[in-house]
Scaffold this active site. Sequence first.
Site, PDB file in Angstrom:
ATOM      1  N   LYS A 118       0.831  -1.202   0.000  1.00 57.77           N
ATOM      2  CA  LYS A 118       0.000   0.000   0.000  1.00 57.77           C
ATOM      3  C   LYS A 118       0.869   1.258   0.000  1.00 57.77           C
ATOM      4  O   LYS A 118       0.618   2.213  -0.731  1.00 57.77           O
ATOM      5  CB  LYS A 118      -0.935   0.007   1.216  1.00 57.77           C
ATOM      6  N   ASP A 136      -6.683   1.833   1.129  1.00 59.00           N
ATOM      7  CA  ASP A 136      -6.633   2.073   2.578  1.00 59.00           C
ATOM      8  C   ASP A 136      -8.041   1.853   3.140  1.00 59.00           C
ATOM      9  O   ASP A 136      -8.943   1.402   2.429  1.00 59.00           O
ATOM     10  CB  ASP A 136      -6.087   3.481   2.887  1.00 59.00           C
TER      11      ASP A 136
END
Length: 210
Positions: A118, A136
Amino acid sequence: MKRIELIENYLDELFQDPKCELNYSKDYELLISVMLSAQTTDKRVNEVTSVLWNRYNSLEDLKNADLNDLKNILRPLGNFNKKAFFTKEIATMIVDKYNGVMPRTRKKLESLPGVGRKTVNVVFAELNIEPQIAVDTHVERVSKRLDMAKSEDDVLEIERRLRKIFKRINWSKRHLQLVLFGRYYCKAINPMCNECKLKEICKYNKTTRK
Ligand code: SF4
């Protein structure tokens, strides 16, 4: 109009020129800020990094930082022991292994402590290295509520679905728009459904609020 077209049009209407809300002036500052943002808010990260970058304004300084001082600065973020260690280690590895230049390949970045998929996606998108969608908590929630992902999907599966739904050229923009939409409109608690133009096509609105 198709469902995805409605979503894209509304995101473009709300956020014409979406911007990352983390403050940074150097690429490694962005990298460390994204790592620090786990389980906290960008606002809090910015408050902390305004002190951090002021006191340690180079990678060399961060490498040589006193770990306890880093912990004190990072304390408001939670999980500060780990985050201080990662900050110092990231700086140390970039200085020692990459001659002080932040690497720009996924493999090298993901080898840095505390840096996962991420974080790399956010850095790639933000620095225009390549289009990416980072999933997220906001992107996950919005994607599931709007039925772009299934409730049981993990973040990798959500990323895969979003990459299929949106054009590659728009991935980085859609990522930021979904983050901002989740942060300010489609909030975890009390989402602003009454004024949302997507409520007719929203799975969450149909199943939870009627
Ligand atoms: S209707 Fe509510 S839950 Fe659905 S997308 Fe809009 S704000 Fe989010």
